[in-house]
Design a protein around this motif. Structure first.
Motif, PDB file in Angstrom:
ATOM      1  N   ALA A   1       0.859  -1.192   0.000  1.00 43.95           N
ATOM      2  CA  ALA A   1       0.000   0.000   0.000  1.00 43.95           C
ATOM      3  C   ALA A   1       0.892   1.238   0.000  1.00 43.95           C
ATOM      4  O   ALA A   1       2.038   1.185   0.445  1.00 43.95           O
ATOM      5  N   THR A   2       0.332   2.331  -0.496  1.00 43.02           N
ATOM      6  CA  THR A   2       1.056   3.604  -0.499  1.00 43.02           C
ATOM      7  C   THR A   2       0.326   4.594   0.405  1.00 43.02           C
ATOM      8  O   THR A   2      -0.835   4.390   0.748  1.00 43.02           O
ATOM      9  N   GLY A   3       1.018   5.665   0.764  1.00 38.05           N
ATOM     10  CA  GLY A   3       0.413   6.700   1.582  1.00 38.05           C
ATOM     11  C   GLY A   3       0.479   6.409   3.068  1.00 38.05           C
ATOM     12  O   GLY A   3      -0.291   6.955   3.850  1.00 38.05           O
ATOM     13  N   ILE A   4       1.407   5.547   3.455  1.00 33.28           N
ATOM     14  CA  ILE A   4       1.554   5.139   4.854  1.00 33.28           C
ATOM     15  C   ILE A   4       2.929   5.566   5.342  1.00 33.28           C
ATOM     16  O   ILE A   4       3.921   5.394   4.643  1.00 33.28           O
ATOM     17  N   SER A   5       2.971   6.103   6.555  1.00 33.25           N
ATOM     18  CA  SER A   5       4.270   6.353   7.177  1.00 33.25           C
ATOM     19  C   SER A   5       4.193   5.981   8.648  1.00 33.25           C
ATOM     20  O   SER A   5       3.168   6.164   9.302  1.00 33.25           O
ATOM     21  N   VAL A   6       5.273   5.418   9.140  1.00 34.77           N
ATOM     22  CA  VAL A   6       5.392   5.001  10.535  1.00 34.77           C
ATOM     23  C   VAL A   6       6.587   5.729  11.124  1.00 34.77           C
ATOM     24  O   VAL A   6       7.683   5.677  10.557  1.00 34.77           O
ATOM     25  N   ASN A   7       6.368   6.425  12.220  1.00 30.10           N
ATOM     26  CA  ASN A   7       7.434   7.176  12.875  1.00 30.10           C
ATOM     27  C   ASN A   7       7.939   6.402  14.088  1.00 30.10           C
ATOM     28  O   ASN A   7       7.139   5.905  14.881  1.00 30.10           O
ATOM     29  N   ARG A   8       9.269   6.331  14.201  1.00 29.63           N
ATOM     30  CA  ARG A   8       9.894   5.603  15.305  1.00 29.63           C
ATOM     31  C   ARG A   8      10.791   6.527  16.117  1.00 29.63           C
ATOM     32  O   ARG A   8      11.368   7.464  15.588  1.00 29.63           O
ATOM     33  N   SER A   9      10.928   6.180  17.384  1.00 26.61           N
ATOM     34  CA  SER A   9      11.861   6.905  18.251  1.00 26.61           C
ATOM     35  C   SER A   9      13.278   6.441  17.934  1.00 26.61           C
ATOM     36  O   SER A   9      13.474   5.487  17.170  1.00 26.61           O
ATOM     37  N   ASP A  10      14.262   7.087  18.516  1.00 22.82           N
ATOM     38  CA  ASP A  10      15.658   6.681  18.322  1.00 22.82           C
ATOM     39  C   ASP A  10      15.882   5.254  18.788  1.00 22.82           C
ATOM     40  O   ASP A  10      16.772   4.563  18.293  1.00 22.82           O
ATOM     41  N   GLU A  11      15.082   4.803  19.750  1.00 20.42           N
ATOM     42  CA  GLU A  11      15.219   3.435  20.274  1.00 20.42           C
ATOM     43  C   GLU A  11      14.497   2.419  19.397  1.00 20.42           C
ATOM     44  O   GLU A  11      14.582   1.216  19.633  1.00 20.42           O
ATOM     45  N   GLY A  12      13.746   2.887  18.393  1.00 19.52           N
ATOM     46  CA  GLY A  12      13.046   1.980  17.490  1.00 19.52           C
ATOM     47  C   GLY A  12      11.591   1.751  17.833  1.00 19.52           C
ATOM     48  O   GLY A  12      10.893   1.021  17.132  1.00 19.52           O
ATOM     49  N   ASP A  13      11.096   2.364  18.919  1.00 21.83           N
ATOM     50  CA  ASP A  13       9.692   2.217  19.285  1.00 21.83           C
ATOM     51  C   ASP A  13       8.818   3.065  18.365  1.00 21.83           C
ATOM     52  O   ASP A  13       9.206   4.162  17.955  1.00 21.83           O
TER      53      ASP A  13
END
Length: 83
Positions: free
Chosen positions: A43-55
Motif C-alpha cells: 500500500a502507499t500513503g503510509i508512514s510510521v514514525n519511530r523513536s531513536d530506540e526503534g519504538d
C-alpha cells in the motif's frame, strides 16, 4: 505471523475504500502492521514514525492512500485467512 494477519485485515479495509483506524489495537501492533504494508509495497500513503530506540511513536495514513498491485496479489493469495 500476527503482524501479517493484522496487516491483511488492514489491507482488506483499505481495499474496501475505508481508511483503517487503530481502534483498540495498541499503537505498536497497529504501527508494525502498517510498516509491514509499507515495507512490502502493499500500500502507499503510509508512514510510521519511530523513536531513536526503534519504538513506534506515531503512524500516518494519508487521505490519498492506495492498495498497490502487489497488495491485491497479497490479498488474493491470502483469501480466506481473515475472519
Amino acid at each position: 505471523m500476527q503482524i501479517e494477519k493484522r496487516a491483511l485485515d488492514l489491507l482488506n479495509v483499505m481495499k474496501n475504500g475505508e481508511k483503517p483506524g487503530q481502534g483498540e489495537t495498541s499503537l505498536q501492533s497497529f504501527g508494525e502492521a502498517l510498516h509491514f504494508l509499507d515495507s512490502n509495497n502493499l500500500a502507499t500513503g503510509i508512514s510510521v514514525n519511530r523513536s531513536d530506540e526503534g519504538d513506534i511513536v506515531g503512524c500516518t495514513i494519508e487521505d490519498e492512500y492506495s492498495v498497490t498491485e502487489s497488495g491485491y496479489e497479497f490479498l488474493e493469495k491470502n483469501a480466506g485467512r481473515t475472519e
